[in-house]
Design a protein around this motif. Structure first.
Motif, short mmCIF file in Angstrom:
data_model
loop_
_atom_site.label_atom_id
_atom_site.label_comp_id
_atom_site.label_asym_id
_atom_site.label_seq_id
_atom_site.Cartn_x
_atom_site.Cartn_y
_atom_site.Cartn_z
N GLY A 77 0.80 -1.22 0.00
CA GLY A 77 0.00 0.00 0.00
C GLY A 77 0.83 1.26 0.00
O GLY A 77 0.30 2.37 0.01
N ALA A 78 2.16 1.13 -0.06
CA ALA A 78 3.04 2.32 -0.04
C ALA A 78 2.74 3.27 -1.19
O ALA A 78 2.81 4.48 -1.04
CB ALA A 78 4.50 1.89 -0.08
N SER A 79 2.38 2.71 -2.36
CA SER A 79 2.11 3.56 -3.52
C SER A 79 0.90 4.45 -3.30
O SER A 79 0.72 5.46 -3.97
CB SER A 79 1.89 2.69 -4.77
N LYS A 80 0.05 4.07 -2.32
CA LYS A 80 -1.13 4.89 -1.98
C LYS A 80 -0.91 5.63 -0.67
O LYS A 80 -1.84 6.13 -0.06
CB LYS A 80 -2.36 4.00 -1.90
N GLY A 81 0.36 5.66 -0.22
CA GLY A 81 0.67 6.43 0.98
C GLY A 81 0.65 5.65 2.27
O GLY A 81 0.82 6.22 3.35
N GLU A 82 0.46 4.32 2.21
CA GLU A 82 0.48 3.51 3.44
C GLU A 82 1.87 3.55 4.07
O GLU A 82 2.88 3.67 3.37
CB GLU A 82 0.09 2.05 3.14
N GLY A 83 1.92 3.39 5.40
CA GLY A 83 3.19 3.49 6.10
C GLY A 83 3.71 4.91 5.91
O GLY A 83 3.01 5.87 6.19
N LEU A 84 4.91 5.03 5.42
CA LEU A 84 5.45 6.36 5.08
C LEU A 84 5.74 6.38 3.58
O LEU A 84 6.73 6.91 3.12
CB LEU A 84 6.73 6.62 5.89
N GLY A 85 4.81 5.74 2.85
CA GLY A 85 5.02 5.40 1.45
C GLY A 85 5.49 6.49 0.53
O GLY A 85 6.49 6.34 -0.16
N THR A 125 5.84 -8.00 -3.43
CA THR A 125 5.19 -6.88 -2.72
C THR A 125 5.88 -5.57 -3.05
O THR A 125 5.24 -4.57 -3.37
CB THR A 125 5.23 -7.12 -1.19
N ILE A 126 7.21 -5.59 -2.97
CA ILE A 126 7.99 -4.38 -3.29
C ILE A 126 7.81 -4.02 -4.76
O ILE A 126 7.54 -2.86 -5.11
CB ILE A 126 9.48 -4.59 -2.98
N ASP A 127 7.93 -5.02 -5.65
CA ASP A 127 7.80 -4.76 -7.09
C ASP A 127 6.47 -4.10 -7.41
O ASP A 127 6.42 -3.12 -8.16
CB ASP A 127 7.91 -6.08 -7.87
N ILE A 128 5.39 -4.63 -6.85
CA ILE A 128 4.05 -4.13 -7.16
C ILE A 128 3.90 -2.67 -6.72
O ILE A 128 3.37 -1.83 -7.46
CB ILE A 128 2.97 -5.01 -6.51
N GLU A 129 4.41 -2.35 -5.53
CA GLU A 129 4.30 -0.97 -5.04
C GLU A 129 5.08 0.00 -5.94
O GLU A 129 4.61 1.09 -6.25
CB GLU A 129 4.80 -0.86 -3.59
N LEU A 130 6.26 -0.43 -6.37
CA LEU A 130 7.08 0.43 -7.23
C LEU A 130 6.43 0.55 -8.62
O LEU A 130 6.43 1.63 -9.22
CB LEU A 130 8.50 -0.12 -7.35
N GLN A 131 5.89 -0.56 -9.12
CA GLN A 131 5.23 -0.55 -10.43
C GLN A 131 3.99 0.35 -10.41
O GLN A 131 3.73 1.09 -11.36
CB GLN A 131 4.87 -1.97 -10.85
N LEU A 132 3.21 0.28 -9.33
CA LEU A 132 2.01 1.11 -9.21
C LEU A 132 2.36 2.60 -9.21
O LEU A 132 1.67 3.42 -9.80
CB LEU A 132 1.22 0.74 -7.95
N LYS A 133 3.45 2.92 -8.51
CA LYS A 133 3.89 4.32 -8.46
C LYS A 133 4.33 4.78 -9.85
O LYS A 133 4.03 5.89 -10.28
CB LYS A 133 5.03 4.49 -7.45
N LEU A 135 3.28 3.54 -12.68
CA LEU A 135 2.07 3.61 -13.51
C LEU A 135 1.37 4.96 -13.31
O LEU A 135 0.92 5.59 -14.27
CB LEU A 135 1.13 2.46 -13.15
N GLU A 136 1.32 5.40 -12.06
CA GLU A 136 0.72 6.70 -11.73
C GLU A 136 1.46 7.83 -12.46
O GLU A 136 0.85 8.71 -13.07
CB GLU A 136 0.79 6.90 -10.21
N GLN A 194 12.45 9.19 -15.20
CA GLN A 194 13.02 8.70 -13.94
C GLN A 194 12.10 7.71 -13.22
O GLN A 194 11.87 7.79 -12.02
CB GLN A 194 13.34 9.87 -12.99
N LEU A 195 11.57 6.77 -13.97
CA LEU A 195 10.69 5.76 -13.39
C LEU A 195 11.49 4.81 -12.49
O LEU A 195 12.60 4.42 -12.84
CB LEU A 195 9.96 4.99 -14.49
N ILE A 196 10.91 4.46 -11.38
CA ILE A 196 11.65 3.70 -10.36
C ILE A 196 12.04 2.31 -10.87
O ILE A 196 13.17 1.87 -10.68
CB ILE A 196 10.82 3.57 -9.07
N THR A 197 11.11 1.62 -11.54
CA THR A 197 11.41 0.25 -11.97
C THR A 197 12.20 0.20 -13.27
O THR A 197 12.42 -0.88 -13.82
CB THR A 197 10.12 -0.60 -12.10
#
Length: 364
Positions: A77-85, A125-133, A135-136, A194-197
């Motif tokens: 959920g980091a890509s949606k701001g979960e934790g300190l995302g 889990t990490i890959d998905i959060e980085l990919q979602l960010k 994608l945004e 500068q995409l993360i993935t």
């Protein structure tokens, strides 16, 4: 150039960072211990520097360095701001390469955020959060380019087609670095975003001491999961590495390594791999005042290499006097290399080779 250490909370990131650098990041058995990214300037181990020191006997020796950033643990959920995302994802975006630490050991005393040990799930889990960010970020760019393409802008249409390819890859849970693009497409349209993935990645399997040499079933699972990514996987017993760094003498550290079957600390292997991941290489200057390793990008020309020492060296570059490292070692000194006719004079077009011993002539 910076490499960022990422992973879930409690996988050993901060402990690894402490092993790699003289900085002491806080390390504790709970999530979000590391909030601000810690940056360590780490010496790159290089036996060639040791040999040059023996031959030249300089007043001082300066190794090449690489910047390592310890980034706080990501959670689902980091890509949606979960934790300190959002903050963490911004920190990752500012790095040039990713060192992804994955927990590959059992220990009931160290809490796992998902309660069970499953390194492949953790990686995803990490890959998905980085990919979602990514994608945004990509969709925002697509919206802008789409409007320009509708006006008949042919360049915008080209860019739109490339961005769509990448969007489809991300939606299929594939990282940008794995998208099938030409070098020109990637350089023109993707790199500036500068995409993360899209950043190169190195996987570090954090194991216990018993698995430090050959790994374990968890490591095998990770290797199988990343086999199509063209990424390196390193096995590292991070807790054991931390114990090694606490030993005071070189002899004690070597005995410890021999006991567990290692020739050198895994941290040294990792630092060199990070250096390579950042597409960097070393050239040397060697004189009685100083023997020094200088960091340049692979493919840099002689003037660019000179500019690392001082911008005036690049502006007023005349020529470079170059000795291959092996020739320097074979003949034993710069004077003997010259006598043997092995010193070369190179101009502005010369592409520096890894290990070159160089002296620059310039005029400002």
């Amino acid at each position: 150039m910076k490499a960022g250490i990422v992973g879930l909370p409690n996988v050993g990131k901060s402990t690894l960072f402490n092993c790699l650098s003289n900085a002491k990041a806080q390390s504790a058995n709970f999530p979000f211990c590391t909030i601000e990214p810690n940056i360590g300037v780490v010496n790159v181990p290089d036996d060639r520097l040791v040999k040059l020191e023996e031959l030249v006997n300089p007043e001082r020796v300066l190794p090449a360095t690489v910047d390592i950033v310890d980034i706080a643990g990501l959670v689902r959920g980091a890509s949606k701001g979960e934790g300190l995302g959002n903050q963490f994802l911004a920190n990752i975006r500012e790095t040039d390469a990713i060192i992804h630490v994955i927990r590959c050991f059992d220990n009931d005393n160290i809490i796992h955020v998902d309660t069970t040990i499953d390194p492949v799930r953790d990686k995803e889990t990490i890959d998905i959060e980085l990919q979602l960010k990514d994608l945004e970020s990509l969709e925002k760019r697509i919206d802008r380019v789409k409007k320009m393409a509708r006006t008949g802008n042919k360049e915008a249409q080209k860019e739109f087609d490339v961005l769509e390819k990448v969007r489809i890859a991300l939606e299929a849970a594939s990282s940008v670095r794995a998208a099938e693009l030409t070098e020109k497409e990637r350089e023109e349209y993707i790199t500036p975003l500068q995409l993360i993935t899209d950043k190169p990645v190195l996987y570090v399997c954090n194991v216990d001491e018993n698995a430090a040499v050959d790994g374990n079933d968890y490591v095998k699972a990770v290797k199988e999961a990343v086999k199509d990514e063209n990424a390196e996987v390193i096995i590292l017993a991070v807790g054991t590495e931390a114990d090694i760094t606490e030993l005071e003498s070189f002899e004690e550290r070597q005995l410890f390594l021999e006991d567990i079957g290692l020739e050198e600390p895994g941290a040294s292997v990792l630092i060199r791999a990070a250096y390579k991941l950042l597409k960097q290489q070393t050239y040397f200057t060697a004189g009685v005042k100083e023997v020094r390793a200088w960091t340049i990008n692979i493919g840099d020309t002689a003037p660019q290499a000179a500019g690392v020492i001082h911008t005036d060296f690049e502006k007023g570059f005349i020529r470079a006097e170059v000795i291959a490292y092996n020739d320097f070692v074979s003949y034993g000194s710069e004077a003997k290399v010259k006598e043997a006719g092995k010193m070369r004079v190179e101009g502005k077009e010369y592409v520096v080779k890894n290990g070159d011993v160089m002296h620059f002539r310039f005029n400002v």
